[in-house]
Design a protein around this motif. Structure first.
Motif, PDB file in Angstrom:
ATOM      1  N   LEU A 190      -4.188  14.773  -3.904  1.00 31.35           N
ATOM      2  CA  LEU A 190      -4.572  13.591  -4.677  1.00 31.35           C
ATOM      3  C   LEU A 190      -5.180  13.978  -6.029  1.00 31.35           C
ATOM      4  CD1 LEU A 190      -6.020  11.281  -1.862  1.00 31.35           C
ATOM      5  CD2 LEU A 190      -3.776  11.164  -2.973  1.00 31.35           C
ATOM      6  N   ARG A 191      -5.851  15.119  -6.091  1.00 32.81           N
ATOM      7  CA  ARG A 191      -6.388  15.585  -7.381  1.00 32.81           C
ATOM      8  C   ARG A 191      -5.253  15.981  -8.325  1.00 32.81           C
ATOM      9  NH1 ARG A 191     -10.256  18.609  -4.176  1.00 32.81           N
ATOM     10  NH2 ARG A 191     -12.314  17.608  -4.243  1.00 32.81           N
ATOM     11  N   SER A 192      -4.220  16.613  -7.771  1.00 32.14           N
ATOM     12  CA  SER A 192      -3.106  17.076  -8.611  1.00 32.14           C
ATOM     13  C   SER A 192      -2.052  15.997  -8.839  1.00 32.14           C
ATOM     14  CB  SER A 192      -2.450  18.316  -7.991  1.00 32.14           C
ATOM     15  OG  SER A 192      -1.915  18.023  -6.712  1.00 32.14           O
ATOM     16  N   HIS A 193      -2.137  14.899  -8.106  1.00 35.98           N
ATOM     17  CA  HIS A 193      -1.207  13.773  -8.277  1.00 35.98           C
ATOM     18  C   HIS A 193      -2.027  12.484  -8.450  1.00 35.98           C
ATOM     19  CE1 HIS A 193       1.179  16.838  -6.185  1.00 35.98           C
ATOM     20  NE2 HIS A 193       2.266  16.285  -6.725  1.00 35.98           N
ATOM     21  N   PRO A 194      -2.720  12.354  -9.570  1.00 35.92           N
ATOM     22  CA  PRO A 194      -3.636  11.217  -9.766  1.00 35.92           C
ATOM     23  C   PRO A 194      -2.948   9.858  -9.829  1.00 35.92           C
ATOM     24  CG  PRO A 194      -3.355  12.454 -11.802  1.00 35.92           C
ATOM     25  CD  PRO A 194      -2.699  13.253 -10.731  1.00 35.92           C
ATOM     26  N   ASN A 195      -1.633   9.833  -9.999  1.00 32.94           N
ATOM     27  CA  ASN A 195      -0.917   8.558 -10.096  1.00 32.94           C
ATOM     28  C   ASN A 195      -0.428   8.054  -8.735  1.00 32.94           C
ATOM     29  OD1 ASN A 195      -1.181   8.415 -12.928  1.00 32.94           O
ATOM     30  ND2 ASN A 195       0.601   9.747 -13.213  1.00 32.94           N
ATOM     31  N   THR A 196      -0.811   8.753  -7.660  1.00 28.83           N
ATOM     32  CA  THR A 196      -0.435   8.315  -6.314  1.00 28.83           C
ATOM     33  C   THR A 196      -1.104   6.973  -6.012  1.00 28.83           C
ATOM     34  OG1 THR A 196      -0.271  10.619  -5.572  1.00 28.83           O
ATOM     35  CG2 THR A 196      -0.431   8.919  -3.868  1.00 28.83           C
ATOM     36  N   GLN A 197      -0.300   5.980  -5.707  1.00 25.64           N
ATOM     37  CA  GLN A 197      -0.827   4.632  -5.480  1.00 25.64           C
ATOM     38  C   GLN A 197      -1.225   4.368  -4.029  1.00 25.64           C
ATOM     39  OE1 GLN A 197       2.778   2.732  -7.238  1.00 25.64           O
ATOM     40  NE2 GLN A 197       1.292   1.523  -8.425  1.00 25.64           N
ATOM     41  N   ALA A 198      -0.585   5.077  -3.096  1.00 27.49           N
ATOM     42  CA  ALA A 198      -0.817   4.767  -1.684  1.00 27.49           C
ATOM     43  C   ALA A 198      -0.829   6.031  -0.831  1.00 27.49           C
ATOM     44  CB  ALA A 198       0.263   3.817  -1.175  1.00 27.49           C
ATOM     45  N   VAL A 199      -1.514   5.913   0.291  1.00 28.00           N
ATOM     46  CA  VAL A 199      -1.540   6.980   1.289  1.00 28.00           C
ATOM     47  C   VAL A 199      -1.134   6.383   2.635  1.00 28.00           C
ATOM     48  CG1 VAL A 199      -2.977   8.620   2.569  1.00 28.00           C
ATOM     49  CG2 VAL A 199      -3.348   8.293   0.118  1.00 28.00           C
ATOM     50  N   LEU A 200      -0.231   7.087   3.320  1.00 24.59           N
ATOM     51  CA  LEU A 200       0.178   6.692   4.665  1.00 24.59           C
ATOM     52  C   LEU A 200      -0.074   7.879   5.589  1.00 24.59           C
ATOM     53  CD1 LEU A 200       1.695   4.585   6.519  1.00 24.59           C
ATOM     54  CD2 LEU A 200       3.760   5.935   6.059  1.00 24.59           C
ATOM     55  N   THR A 201      -0.896   7.688   6.607  1.00 25.50           N
ATOM     56  CA  THR A 201      -1.118   8.735   7.599  1.00 25.50           C
ATOM     57  C   THR A 201      -0.429   8.330   8.898  1.00 25.50           C
ATOM     58  OG1 THR A 201      -3.258   7.747   8.182  1.00 25.50           O
ATOM     59  CG2 THR A 201      -3.268   9.552   6.595  1.00 25.50           C
ATOM     60  N   LEU A 202      -0.041   9.350   9.697  1.00 26.02           N
ATOM     61  CA  LEU A 202       0.813   9.082  10.850  1.00 26.02           C
ATOM     62  C   LEU A 202       0.076   8.996  12.181  1.00 26.02           C
ATOM     63  CD1 LEU A 202       4.026  11.111   9.980  1.00 26.02           C
ATOM     64  CD2 LEU A 202       3.289   8.844   9.228  1.00 26.02           C
ATOM     65  N   GLY A 203      -1.247   8.995  12.146  1.00 28.35           N
ATOM     66  CA  GLY A 203      -2.022   8.875  13.371  1.00 28.35           C
ATOM     67  C   GLY A 203      -3.451   9.300  13.130  1.00 28.35           C
ATOM     68  N   PRO A 204      -4.343   9.077  14.092  1.00 28.50           N
ATOM     69  CA  PRO A 204      -5.749   9.427  13.920  1.00 28.50           C
ATOM     70  C   PRO A 204      -5.998  10.889  13.557  1.00 28.50           C
ATOM     71  CG  PRO A 204      -5.493   7.995  15.805  1.00 28.50           C
ATOM     72  CD  PRO A 204      -4.109   8.354  15.368  1.00 28.50           C
ATOM     73  N   THR A 205      -5.158  11.792  14.062  1.00 26.92           N
ATOM     74  CA  THR A 205      -5.344  13.215  13.761  1.00 26.92           C
ATOM     75  C   THR A 205      -5.339  13.469  12.267  1.00 26.92           C
ATOM     76  OG1 THR A 205      -4.362  13.899  15.868  1.00 26.92           O
ATOM     77  CG2 THR A 205      -4.415  15.538  14.110  1.00 26.92           C
ATOM     78  N   SER A 206      -4.466  12.783  11.540  1.00 24.78           N
ATOM     79  CA  SER A 206      -4.427  12.929  10.084  1.00 24.78           C
ATOM     80  C   SER A 206      -5.226  11.838   9.375  1.00 24.78           C
ATOM     81  CB  SER A 206      -2.974  12.925   9.575  1.00 24.78           C
ATOM     82  OG  SER A 206      -2.256  11.815  10.072  1.00 24.78           O
ATOM     83  N   ALA A 207      -5.368  10.683  10.009  1.00 23.44           N
ATOM     84  CA  ALA A 207      -6.084   9.578   9.369  1.00 23.44           C
ATOM     85  C   ALA A 207      -7.564   9.879   9.183  1.00 23.44           C
ATOM     86  CB  ALA A 207      -5.910   8.292  10.179  1.00 23.44           C
ATOM     87  N   ASP A 208      -8.210  10.400  10.224  1.00 20.26           N
ATOM     88  CA  ASP A 208      -9.658  10.610  10.166  1.00 20.26           C
ATOM     89  C   ASP A 208     -10.064  11.572   9.040  1.00 20.26           C
ATOM     90  OD1 ASP A 208      -9.582   8.930  12.318  1.00 20.26           O
ATOM     91  OD2 ASP A 208     -10.211  10.404  13.803  1.00 20.26           O
ATOM     92  N   PRO A 209      -9.423  12.744   8.925  1.00 21.25           N
ATOM     93  CA  PRO A 209      -9.764  13.630   7.799  1.00 21.25           C
ATOM     94  C   PRO A 209      -9.395  13.039   6.441  1.00 21.25           C
ATOM     95  CG  PRO A 209      -8.627  14.850   9.527  1.00 21.25           C
ATOM     96  CD  PRO A 209      -8.467  13.395   9.839  1.00 21.25           C
ATOM     97  N   THR A 210      -8.309  12.250   6.409  1.00 22.78           N
ATOM     98  CA  THR A 210      -7.897  11.636   5.146  1.00 22.78           C
ATOM     99  C   THR A 210      -8.898  10.575   4.717  1.00 22.78           C
ATOM    100  OG1 THR A 210      -5.549  12.091   5.594  1.00 22.78           O
ATOM    101  CG2 THR A 210      -6.043  10.379   3.967  1.00 22.78           C
ATOM    102  N   ILE A 211      -9.446   9.858   5.662  1.00 19.31           N
ATOM    103  CA  ILE A 211     -10.503   8.879   5.341  1.00 19.31           C
ATOM    104  C   ILE A 211     -11.677   9.591   4.687  1.00 19.31           C
ATOM    105  CG2 ILE A 211     -12.243   7.349   6.354  1.00 19.31           C
ATOM    106  CD1 ILE A 211     -10.090   6.637   8.496  1.00 19.31           C
ATOM    107  N   ARG A 212     -12.058  10.738   5.230  1.00 20.38           N
ATOM    108  CA  ARG A 212     -13.165  11.502   4.642  1.00 20.38           C
ATOM    109  C   ARG A 212     -12.819  11.975   3.241  1.00 20.38           C
ATOM    110  NH1 ARG A 212     -13.379  13.365  10.022  1.00 20.38           N
ATOM    111  NH2 ARG A 212     -12.279  15.305   9.554  1.00 20.38           N
TER     112      ARG A 212
END
Length: 344
Positions: A207-229
């Motif tokens: 996300l730092r190297s792609h500042p124009n990213t508009q959305a994030v999609l995670t595929l389950g809690p395993t990836s969602a929880d760290p992505t939330i942080r």
């Protein structure tokens, strides 16, 4: 005066009588095997296990839940080979990798062991393997439905955080989302593994190297929880469009506070309960007619009670039963979050 010996004999006889009666009713009428690709570390499957456990109790059967501890799909081959060798009364398996598993699954078919596929895999793959039916969520459709919601909000670019890239069908969620918003899903997908610290670090760096990213999609809690942080630490909570698959307590909290817009729900409890219930009904009736078994399940009072208690809604099709996609949003999160990790 009654002798101590007489009293002891009477108590022993009563205990034996109770034990025999209990054994007569407790002895399972069938023994099934439920094989998945999930590693031991993936707590999401606890809800599936709860569905299996309840179906066992409701239909007086016994089910072994088995999985490769590290999530190695190659180890699933051995588990399925073992299931065929042990002559289970029925088997449920995920289709984590069709090409890798089809040889082992053919051994079930050769021994006339009835089997149902669940969770991952397509309905066509299930039919090609010779399964009685498939219980799960069409992955591409689920991704596309999520993507259509993003498109309605003007989203054109996204990051798909894939924590189980070892499962080829996981990419269908990313592809469906990308197709819906008109984005290249391959270029937008990040293979992050399953280590929480590593996931957070990789998402933050992207996300730092792609500042124009508009959305994030995670595929389950395993990836969602760290992505939330990661999103919180970057100051993007509530600013970047964020959706995920499947729910746990962290995802529920993020929906409530506005960090995550919605969770695509595949109702994992149903993925555990329905296959075991269907195998049990067919075993009891000595009838492999899937349509007749499904009609019996739909009218089963215990099953109906579970659906009402947990707010679950299966979709009955001609041959298969879809457990999703449904959507958990701020509008229904209170009801669902109370059951998250157990029945939802």
């Amino acid at each position: 005066m009654k002798s101590p010996l007489g009293k002891m004999l009477r108590l022993t006889a009563a205990a034996l009588s109770l034990g025999l009666c209990a054994g007569a009713y407790a002895e399972p009428v069938a023994h099934f095997d439920f094989i998945t690709h999930a590693p031991d570390s993936d707590a999401w499957w606890n809800t599936v296990k709860n569905g299996i456990k309840q179906a066992d109790a409701d239909f007086n059967v016994q089910t072994d839940y088995r999985n490769p501890p590290n999530g190695d799909v190659a180890d699933m081959v051995q588990l399925i080979n073992q299931a065929a060798a042990r002559n289970y009364d029925g088997v449920v398996t995920t289709i984590a990798d069709y090409d890798l598993l089809k040889g082992a699954v053919s051994k079930l078919k050769a021994k006339n062991i009835p089997f149902i596929t669940a969770n991952t895999g397509t309905e066509q793959q299930s039919a090609d393997l010779g399964a009685l039916m498939h219980v799960g969520q069409p992955e591409y459709l689920a991704g596309k439905e999520a993507g259509l919601r993003a498109k309605a909000d003007g989203v054109k670019t996204f990051l798909c955080v894939n924590h189980y890239a070892t499962n080829p069908l996981s990419f269908e969620r990313c592809r469906g989302f990308g197709d819906a918003i008109g984005a290249d899903s391959k270029a937008s997908t990040l293979d992050v593994g399953t280590d929480p610290t590593g996931i957070e670090s990789k998402v933050s760096a992207y996300l730092r190297s792609h500042p124009n990213t508009q959305a994030v999609l995670t595929l389950g809690p395993t990836s969602a929880d760290p992505t939330i942080r990661a999103v919180n630490k970057l100051g993007l909570a509530g600013k970047i469009w964020f959706a995920t698959f499947d729910i746990d307590s962290d995802v529920a909290k993020a929906i409530k506070d506005g960090t995550v817009r919605f969770c695509t729900d595949q109702q994992p409890y149903l993925q555990g309960y329905i296959p075991i219930a269907m195998l049990a009904i067919m075993h009891r009736s000595h009838n492999a007619d899937i349509a007749a078994a499904r009609k019996e399940l739909e009218k089963d009072p215990k099953f109906i009670k579970h659906l009402q208690e947990y707010g679950l809604k299966p979709v009955y099709e001609a041959r298969n039963i879809s457990s999703g996609p449904g959507f958990i949003t701020p509008q229904n999160i209170e009801q669902v979050s109370a059951l998250a990790g157990r029945y939802r």
